[in-house]
Enzyme design. Structure first.
Site, PDB file in Angstrom:
ATOM      1  N   SER A 184      39.390  48.430  36.360  1.00  0.00           N
ATOM      2  CA  SER A 184      39.223  47.333  35.401  1.00  0.00           C
ATOM      3  C   SER A 184      39.339  47.854  33.972  1.00  0.00           C
ATOM      4  O   SER A 184      38.978  49.008  33.693  1.00  0.00           O
ATOM      5  CB  SER A 184      37.825  46.747  35.609  1.00  0.00           C
ATOM      6  OG  SER A 184      37.463  45.937  34.528  1.00  0.00           O
TER       7      SER A 184
ATOM      8  N   TYR B  22      28.323  48.088  36.875  1.00  0.00           N
ATOM      9  CA  TYR B  22      29.599  47.689  37.473  1.00  0.00           C
ATOM     10  C   TYR B  22      30.728  48.536  36.862  1.00  0.00           C
ATOM     11  O   TYR B  22      31.513  49.159  37.571  1.00  0.00           O
ATOM     12  CB  TYR B  22      29.873  46.199  37.251  1.00  0.00           C
ATOM     13  CG  TYR B  22      31.317  45.829  37.491  1.00  0.00           C
ATOM     14  CD1 TYR B  22      31.838  45.809  38.780  1.00  0.00           C
ATOM     15  CD2 TYR B  22      32.187  45.528  36.425  1.00  0.00           C
ATOM     16  CE1 TYR B  22      33.176  45.505  39.012  1.00  0.00           C
ATOM     17  CE2 TYR B  22      33.516  45.222  36.648  1.00  0.00           C
ATOM     18  CZ  TYR B  22      34.007  45.211  37.937  1.00  0.00           C
ATOM     19  OH  TYR B  22      35.345  44.922  38.162  1.00  0.00           O
TER      20      TYR B  22
ATOM     21  N   LYS C 236      33.243  51.680  38.454  1.00  0.00           N
ATOM     22  CA  LYS C 236      34.717  51.760  38.421  1.00  0.00           C
ATOM     23  C   LYS C 236      35.149  53.103  37.821  1.00  0.00           C
ATOM     24  O   LYS C 236      36.072  53.753  38.313  1.00  0.00           O
ATOM     25  CB  LYS C 236      35.298  50.615  37.577  1.00  0.00           C
ATOM     26  CG  LYS C 236      35.136  49.255  38.207  1.00  0.00           C
ATOM     27  CD  LYS C 236      36.021  49.103  39.431  1.00  0.00           C
ATOM     28  CE  LYS C 236      35.728  47.844  40.206  1.00  0.00           C
ATOM     29  NZ  LYS C 236      36.330  47.787  41.514  1.00  0.00           N
TER      30      LYS C 236
HETATM   31  P1  NAD Z   1      36.073  39.146  45.159  1.00  0.00           P
HETATM   32  O1  NAD Z   1      34.589  39.253  45.159  1.00  0.00           O
HETATM   33  O2  NAD Z   1      36.678  37.803  45.273  1.00  0.00           O
HETATM   34  O3  NAD Z   1      36.674  40.077  46.312  1.00  0.00           O
HETATM   35  C1  NAD Z   1      36.065  41.273  46.731  1.00  0.00           C
HETATM   36  C2  NAD Z   1      35.984  41.236  48.248  1.00  0.00           C
HETATM   37  O4  NAD Z   1      35.360  42.439  48.707  1.00  0.00           O
HETATM   38  C3  NAD Z   1      35.152  40.056  48.776  1.00  0.00           C
HETATM   39  O5  NAD Z   1      35.884  39.366  49.759  1.00  0.00           O
HETATM   40  C4  NAD Z   1      33.907  40.721  49.354  1.00  0.00           C
HETATM   41  O6  NAD Z   1      33.390  40.008  50.458  1.00  0.00           O
HETATM   42  C5  NAD Z   1      34.437  42.105  49.721  1.00  0.00           C
HETATM   43  N1  NAD Z   1      33.421  43.180  49.758  1.00  0.00           N
HETATM   44  C6  NAD Z   1      32.538  43.505  48.789  1.00  0.00           C
HETATM   45  N2  NAD Z   1      31.802  44.554  49.187  1.00  0.00           N
HETATM   46  C7  NAD Z   1      32.240  44.909  50.420  1.00  0.00           C
HETATM   47  C8  NAD Z   1      31.876  45.911  51.336  1.00  0.00           C
HETATM   48  N3  NAD Z   1      30.871  46.755  51.093  1.00  0.00           N
HETATM   49  N4  NAD Z   1      32.555  46.002  52.493  1.00  0.00           N
HETATM   50  C9  NAD Z   1      33.573  45.139  52.778  1.00  0.00           C
HETATM   51  N5  NAD Z   1      33.948  44.168  51.954  1.00  0.00           N
HETATM   52  C10 NAD Z   1      33.293  44.040  50.775  1.00  0.00           C
HETATM   53  O7  NAD Z   1      36.587  39.891  43.846  1.00  0.00           O
HETATM   54  P2  NAD Z   1      38.048  39.953  43.230  1.00  0.00           P
HETATM   55  O8  NAD Z   1      38.006  39.231  41.937  1.00  0.00           O
HETATM   56  O9  NAD Z   1      39.065  39.627  44.232  1.00  0.00           O
HETATM   57  O10 NAD Z   1      38.113  41.499  42.874  1.00  0.00           O
HETATM   58  C11 NAD Z   1      38.721  42.451  43.730  1.00  0.00           C
HETATM   59  C12 NAD Z   1      38.532  43.833  43.133  1.00  0.00           C
HETATM   60  O11 NAD Z   1      39.099  43.852  41.820  1.00  0.00           O
HETATM   61  C13 NAD Z   1      37.071  44.245  42.961  1.00  0.00           C
HETATM   62  O12 NAD Z   1      36.962  45.621  43.257  1.00  0.00           O
HETATM   63  C14 NAD Z   1      36.801  43.987  41.493  1.00  0.00           C
HETATM   64  O13 NAD Z   1      35.795  44.809  40.992  1.00  0.00           O
HETATM   65  C15 NAD Z   1      38.150  44.332  40.881  1.00  0.00           C
HETATM   66  N6  NAD Z   1      38.371  43.664  39.589  1.00  0.00           N
HETATM   67  C16 NAD Z   1      38.238  42.303  39.518  1.00  0.00           C
HETATM   68  C17 NAD Z   1      38.414  41.678  38.289  1.00  0.00           C
HETATM   69  C18 NAD Z   1      38.257  40.175  38.176  1.00  0.00           C
HETATM   70  O14 NAD Z   1      38.099  39.678  37.078  1.00  0.00           O
HETATM   71  N7  NAD Z   1      38.311  39.405  39.241  1.00  0.00           N
HETATM   72  C19 NAD Z   1      38.728  42.422  37.145  1.00  0.00           C
HETATM   73  C20 NAD Z   1      38.879  43.802  37.270  1.00  0.00           C
HETATM   74  C21 NAD Z   1      38.696  44.420  38.505  1.00  0.00           C
HETATM   75  C1  UD1 Z   2      34.327  40.195  32.108  1.00  0.00           C
HETATM   76  C2  UD1 Z   2      33.433  41.369  32.383  1.00  0.00           C
HETATM   77  C3  UD1 Z   2      34.293  42.591  32.630  1.00  0.00           C
HETATM   78  C4  UD1 Z   2      35.270  42.334  33.760  1.00  0.00           C
HETATM   79  C5  UD1 Z   2      36.114  41.117  33.382  1.00  0.00           C
HETATM   80  C6  UD1 Z   2      37.070  40.815  34.493  1.00  0.00           C
HETATM   81  C7  UD1 Z   2      31.391  40.879  31.122  1.00  0.00           C
HETATM   82  C8  UD1 Z   2      30.536  41.255  29.937  1.00  0.00           C
HETATM   83  N1  UD1 Z   2      32.544  41.571  31.254  1.00  0.00           N
HETATM   84  O1  UD1 Z   2      35.074  40.469  30.951  1.00  0.00           O
HETATM   85  O2  UD1 Z   2      33.475  43.701  32.974  1.00  0.00           O
HETATM   86  O3  UD1 Z   2      36.110  43.436  33.987  1.00  0.00           O
HETATM   87  O4  UD1 Z   2      35.239  40.006  33.169  1.00  0.00           O
HETATM   88  O5  UD1 Z   2      37.493  39.530  34.508  1.00  0.00           O
HETATM   89  O6  UD1 Z   2      31.040  40.008  31.908  1.00  0.00           O
HETATM   90  N2  UD1 Z   2      33.498  33.289  27.270  1.00  0.00           N
HETATM   91  C9  UD1 Z   2      32.932  32.188  26.666  1.00  0.00           C
HETATM   92  N3  UD1 Z   2      32.208  31.321  27.433  1.00  0.00           N
HETATM   93  C10 UD1 Z   2      32.022  31.500  28.771  1.00  0.00           C
HETATM   94  C11 UD1 Z   2      32.614  32.629  29.395  1.00  0.00           C
HETATM   95  C12 UD1 Z   2      33.334  33.516  28.616  1.00  0.00           C
HETATM   96  O7  UD1 Z   2      33.077  31.996  25.468  1.00  0.00           O
HETATM   97  O8  UD1 Z   2      31.332  30.682  29.408  1.00  0.00           O
HETATM   98  C13 UD1 Z   2      34.310  34.208  26.453  1.00  0.00           C
HETATM   99  C14 UD1 Z   2      33.791  35.648  26.414  1.00  0.00           C
HETATM  100  O9  UD1 Z   2      32.885  35.799  25.367  1.00  0.00           O
HETATM  101  C15 UD1 Z   2      35.108  36.421  26.227  1.00  0.00           C
HETATM  102  C16 UD1 Z   2      36.152  35.587  26.974  1.00  0.00           C
HETATM  103  O10 UD1 Z   2      35.592  34.285  27.072  1.00  0.00           O
HETATM  104  O11 UD1 Z   2      35.468  36.449  24.864  1.00  0.00           O
HETATM  105  C17 UD1 Z   2      36.444  36.100  28.370  1.00  0.00           C
HETATM  106  O12 UD1 Z   2      35.219  36.242  29.062  1.00  0.00           O
HETATM  107  P1  UD1 Z   2      35.157  36.619  30.623  1.00  0.00           P
HETATM  108  O13 UD1 Z   2      36.062  35.733  31.385  1.00  0.00           O
HETATM  109  O14 UD1 Z   2      33.720  36.645  31.027  1.00  0.00           O
HETATM  110  O15 UD1 Z   2      35.784  38.072  30.693  1.00  0.00           O
HETATM  111  P2  UD1 Z   2      35.385  39.402  29.867  1.00  0.00           P
HETATM  112  O16 UD1 Z   2      34.168  39.216  29.073  1.00  0.00           O
HETATM  113  O17 UD1 Z   2      36.590  39.861  29.178  1.00  0.00           O
END
Ligand code: NAD
Ligand code: UD1
Length: 342
Positions: A124, A149, A153
């Site tokens: 991330s 978190y 990572k």
């Molecule tokens: P998500 O929660 O929808 O998917 C993660 C999946 O992993 C879920 O289906 C959950 O049931 C499964 N899981 C969690 N722990 C587990 C375990 N111990 N064993 C087996 N399965 C397990 O999340 P996502 O948004 O699809 O994210 C996927 C990956 O990408 C994650 O590692 C997350 O940290 C990373 N990531 C997500 C974002 C985001 O904004 N969505 C941003 C940056 C990185």
């Molecule tokens: C968040 C996580 C980050 C993660 C990323 C992935 C936090 C502090 N950080 O980042 O670790 O990797 O998601 O998607 O949670 N905002 C509002 N109102 C809301 C929600 C968000 O104004 O109700 C604003 C936030 O202040 C920010 C932007 O929208 O400026 C995006 O927010 P968000 O979607 O939560 O993502 P990040 O903060 O970038």
């Protein structure tokens, strides 16, 4: 070539299954369903028009993983499984380190046992902390994380880098996602957060659909064009494609341990108000908002330089913020209660 997709029932994983299927990759999904349901897999199965191999299990369960690697000949792993809620990680650090870091160690141990040496890992932009400048390049300092978190990572990135150094035949690709949003164009799969969404896009969608009264905009006094926070939003379908490109790269002669880590973003920063306006345009609904105090831990600006992914992986984002909003809206309006609307 068969890939193991840990966390494949989740938001990004489920979209990636479609991209893998389209690219001709075979896969098996492994997920403990702690933040997802089998319904997402049933819907993906309909989209790709074939059954999905699914094994329910936890990445910390060594025995179950051994059975899985014995049953299937796994050539590569795409490792999505992990817990991802920033606030929750501050309250429950041990649970987060155990699930994310310990879980990855168990998985890597089993991969070594079964001589499976290819992995694509979901990292991330959070590993950059508060960057010195934008756009952010992969060479920027990492590790200034502000919550368990993010630190989990960072730790996993370091573990993978050390593993690659220790074993020259081990191949890892680390994808640092910026802000994934949007949904598949079918409107049948998408992000289904539990309870009140923390992230911007699901919150905006729920306001537009009438589930929530207004959006609280966290801070209107940042040093940005309109005072609200700027982020690099990336359509989940583009993000899914990055995983196919990463697997292609790992399987190619071009793979080089000098290039393990890639920013996956659009390379453009949009403010909170840009997103609100774009969403209003495409949904033709009003998104009422109130500017409130900044959220603790937020930064002003975060967007990527993604040129390395373009040069080395041949990947770049194709979808616009309008696409992100249209697809989020289609998913939200067809499924106001997410996967529980079966
Ligand atoms: P998500 O929660 O929808 O998917 C993660 C999946 O992993 C879920 O289906 C959950 O049931 C499964 N899981 C969690 N722990 C587990 C375990 N111990 N064993 C087996 N399965 C397990 O999340 P996502 O948004 O699809 O994210 C996927 C990956 O990408 C994650 O590692 C997350 O940290 C990373 N990531 C997500 C974002 C985001 O904004 N969505 C941003 C940056 C990185
Ligand atoms: C968040 C996580 C980050 C993660 C990323 C992935 C936090 C502090 N950080 O980042 O670790 O990797 O998601 O998607 O949670 N905002 C509002 N109102 C809301 C929600 C968000 O104004 O109700 C604003 C936030 O202040 C920010 C932007 O929208 O400026 C995006 O927010 P968000 O979607 O939560 O993502 P990040 O903060 O970038």
């Amino acid at each position: 070539m068969k890939a193991l997709i840990t966390g494949g029932a989740g938001y990004i994983g489920s979209h990636t299954l479609i991209a893998l299927s389209d690219a001709g990759y075979d896969f098996v999904v492994y997920d403990n369903l702690c933040n997802s349901s089998k319904e997402s897999l049933a819907r993906v199965s309909k989209i790709i028009n074939r059954d999905i191999d699914f094994v329910e299990g936890d990445i910390r369960d060594k025995k179950r993983l051994q059975e899985l690697f014995t049953t299937y000949k796994i050539d590569a792993v795409i490792h999505f499984a992990g817990l991802k809620a920033v606030g929750e990680s501050v309250e429950q650090p041990i649970r987060y380190y155990d699930n994310n870091v310990n879980g990855t160690l168990v998985l890597l141990d089993i991969m070594q046992e079964f001589k499976c040496k290819k992995i694509v890992f979901s990292s991330s932009a959070t590993v950059y902390g508060d960057p010195v400048s934008t756009p952010i390049e992969e060479s920027f300092r990492v590790g200034g994380t502000t919550n368990p978190y993010g630190t989990s990572k960072y730790m996993i990135e370091r573990i993978l880098e050390d593993l690659v150094i220790s074993d020259s035949s081990f191949q890892a690709v680390i994808l640092r996602y910026f802000n994934p949003v949007g949904a598949h164009e079918s409107g049948t799969i998408g992000e289904d957060p539990n309870g009140i969404p923390n992230n911007l896009m699901p919150f905006i969608s729920q306001v537009a659909v009438g589930k929530r009264e207004y959006l609280s905009v966290f801070g209107g006094d940042y040093d940005t064009k309109d005072g609200t926070g700027v982020r690099d939003y990336i359509h989940v379908v583009d993000l899914a494609d990055a995983h196919v490109k990463a697997l292609n790269y790992i399987n190619s002669k071009q793979f080089n341990t000098k290039n393990l880590t890639f920013n996956i973003g659009m390379g453009v920063g949009y403010s909170v108000l840009d997103m609100v306006k774009a969403f209003e345009r495409v949904s033709k609904r009003e998104v009422p908002y109130k500017i409130v105090q900044r959220r603790a831990g937020d930064i002003a600006k975060c967007f990527a330089n993604s040129l390395l992914a373009k040069e080395v992986l041949g990947w770049s984002a194709l979808k616009t913020i309008e696409d992100m909003c249209i697809d989020s809206w289609r998913w939200q309006s067809n499924n106001p209660n997410g996967y529980s609307d079966k």
